[in-house]
Design an enzyme around this catalytic site. Structure first.
Site, mmCIF file in Angstrom:
data_model
loop_
_atom_site.group_PDB
_atom_site.id
_atom_site.type_symbol
_atom_site.label_atom_id
_atom_site.label_comp_id
_atom_site.label_asym_id
_atom_site.label_seq_id
_atom_site.Cartn_x
_atom_site.Cartn_y
_atom_site.Cartn_z
ATOM 1 C CG ASP A 1 -1.676 1.194 1.484
ATOM 2 O OD1 ASP A 1 -2.402 1.597 0.566
ATOM 3 O OD2 ASP A 1 -1.583 1.776 2.590
ATOM 4 C CG LEU A 2 1.811 5.676 -1.789
ATOM 5 C CD1 LEU A 2 3.272 5.372 -2.036
ATOM 6 C CD2 LEU A 2 1.269 6.520 -2.945
ATOM 7 C CG ASP A 3 -1.492 7.723 0.716
ATOM 8 O OD1 ASP A 3 -0.401 8.027 0.217
ATOM 9 O OD2 ASP A 3 -2.575 8.125 0.268
ATOM 10 C CB THR B 1 0.502 10.980 1.930
ATOM 11 O OG1 THR B 1 0.257 9.590 1.830
ATOM 12 C CG2 THR B 1 1.668 11.345 1.051
ATOM 13 C CE LYS C 1 -3.863 7.203 9.135
ATOM 14 N NZ LYS C 1 -3.056 6.778 10.255
ATOM 15 N N GLY C 2 -7.142 4.822 3.652
ATOM 16 C CA GLY C 2 -7.424 3.737 2.708
ATOM 17 C C GLY C 2 -8.740 3.904 1.967
ATOM 18 N NE ARG D 1 -8.811 12.586 -5.018
ATOM 19 C CZ ARG D 1 -8.291 12.772 -6.229
ATOM 20 N NH1 ARG D 1 -8.851 13.627 -7.064
ATOM 21 N NH2 ARG D 1 -7.210 12.116 -6.614
ATOM 22 C CB SER E 1 -1.950 3.009 -3.657
ATOM 23 O OG SER E 1 -2.451 4.246 -3.227
ATOM 24 C CB ALA E 2 -7.271 3.796 -2.219
ATOM 25 C CB SER E 3 -3.439 7.452 -3.657
ATOM 26 O OG SER E 3 -3.136 8.735 -4.156
ATOM 27 C CG ASN F 1 -2.986 12.490 -6.266
ATOM 28 O OD1 ASN F 1 -3.077 13.055 -7.354
ATOM 29 N ND2 ASN F 1 -3.880 12.658 -5.299
ATOM 30 C CE LYS G 1 -5.948 -0.333 -0.946
ATOM 31 N NZ LYS G 1 -4.795 0.347 -0.353
ATOM 32 C CD GLU H 1 -3.834 -1.429 2.976
ATOM 33 O OE1 GLU H 1 -3.906 -0.633 3.928
ATOM 34 O OE2 GLU H 1 -4.162 -1.107 1.829
ATOM 35 C CG ASP H 2 -1.973 2.651 6.389
ATOM 36 O OD1 ASP H 2 -2.282 2.269 5.228
ATOM 37 O OD2 ASP H 2 -2.249 3.779 6.813
HETATM 38 P P1 B16 Z 1 -6.247 10.367 -3.582
HETATM 39 P P2 B16 Z 1 -3.604 4.208 0.149
HETATM 40 C C1 B16 Z 1 -5.425 6.210 0.139
HETATM 41 O O1 B16 Z 1 -4.161 5.697 -0.201
HETATM 42 C C2 B16 Z 1 -5.379 7.073 1.395
HETATM 43 O O2 B16 Z 1 -5.077 6.295 2.533
HETATM 44 C C3 B16 Z 1 -6.714 7.746 1.592
HETATM 45 O O3 B16 Z 1 -6.675 8.567 2.744
HETATM 46 C C4 B16 Z 1 -7.056 8.578 0.343
HETATM 47 O O4 B16 Z 1 -8.332 9.190 0.475
HETATM 48 C C5 B16 Z 1 -7.043 7.653 -0.879
HETATM 49 O O5 B16 Z 1 -5.781 7.030 -0.979
HETATM 50 C C6 B16 Z 1 -7.327 8.400 -2.163
HETATM 51 O O6 B16 Z 1 -6.269 9.274 -2.398
HETATM 52 O O7 B16 Z 1 -7.143 11.472 -3.164
HETATM 53 O O8 B16 Z 1 -4.793 10.746 -3.665
HETATM 54 O O9 B16 Z 1 -6.732 9.661 -4.829
HETATM 55 O O10 B16 Z 1 -3.484 4.158 1.640
HETATM 56 O O11 B16 Z 1 -4.577 3.213 -0.422
HETATM 57 O O12 B16 Z 1 -2.259 4.209 -0.542
HETATM 58 MG MG MG Z 2 -2.772 3.217 3.403
#
Ligand code: B16
Ligand code: MG
Length: 218
Positions: free
Chosen positions: A9-11, A17, A45-46, A49, A114-116, A118, A145, A169-170
């Protein structure tokens, strides 16, 4: 030679972040008259958006038109991107590069799940992008997720069956996603919060190379 797939996972696992998400969401929430605390931030977290903004609006009992919703999403992301633009290698969490290097030395495929949306920008900023055999992020999935889609796609991309994959994963949602994908779930954080994981460590510093070696061999 044994091969396992290692999905990060990233964040909250590679970089912290969450503090930037917090600043950006807090600004947005306060601007529209909603309180936003660090405890509430934990619940995001996770979470994707879209789902994060839905939660914040429900906490504040606020309803928006689709158009207003989209505008706020863009505003939050611009703010978040501004914070990210200042990131560098110093923001990588302790022992992460060492652990990734070790896996690469052992010829184990490494993926990001990752869910992000970015994720790529962040991996570039912290100079880790070249270590990943595959990157699956919020742009590549339909279901967020705790749905296992992101991890199943990552396993497919590195051509390792899900049962031979290990997820770091966190978040609770991420641990649930890994288990639904029939993968080993290693929590990074608090044992009490991540009790559904197979193993939990406070940080990568607490994971020994012997432990990783055993995972590869078994
Ligand atoms: P973005 P992960 C998740 O990343 C974050 O934990 C979560 O807080 C955030 O809302 C989500 O990514 C979406 O991020 O706005 O950058 O698309 O923990 O799955 O790496
Ligand atoms: Mg995470």
């Amino acid at each position: 030679m044994n091969k396992k797939g290692f999905i990060f996972d990233l964040d909250g696992v590679i970089v912290d972040t969450a503090k930037y998400h917090f600043l950006a969401w807090k600004k947005l929430a306060n601007d529209i008259g909603i309180d936003f605390t660090e405890t509430q931030n934990e619940e995001l977290k996770g979470v994707s958006r879209v789902k994060s903004l839905e939660k914040i609006l429900s906490w504040g009992n606020k309803e928006l038109t689709q158009d207003e919703f989209m505008k706020l999403m863009a505003k939050k992301n611009n703010d978040y991107l501004h914070h990210i633009s200042q990131m560098d290698e110093n923001e990588i969490l302790p022992d992460v590069p060492q652990k990734i290097n070790y896996l690469k030395e052992k010829k184990q495929p490494v993926a990001l799940g990752s869910a992000s949306k970015n994720a790529r920008v962040i991996l570039q900023k912290v100079n880790l992008i070249q270590y990943f055999n595959a990157i699956v992020d919020g742009n590549d999935v339909v279901k967020a997720k705790p749905d296992p889609e992101v991890f199943l796609n990552a396993a497919k991309a590195i051509e390792i069956p899900p049962e031979r994959c290990v997820v770091f994963e966190d978040s609770v949602a991420g641990i649930q996603a890994a288990k639904k994908a029939a993968m080993m779930a290693i929590g990074i954080g608090d044992k009490e919060v991540l009790f559904e994981a197979d193993f939990v460590f406070k940080s990568f510093e607490d994971i020994t190379t012997e432990f990783i070696e055993q995972i590869i061999e078994n």
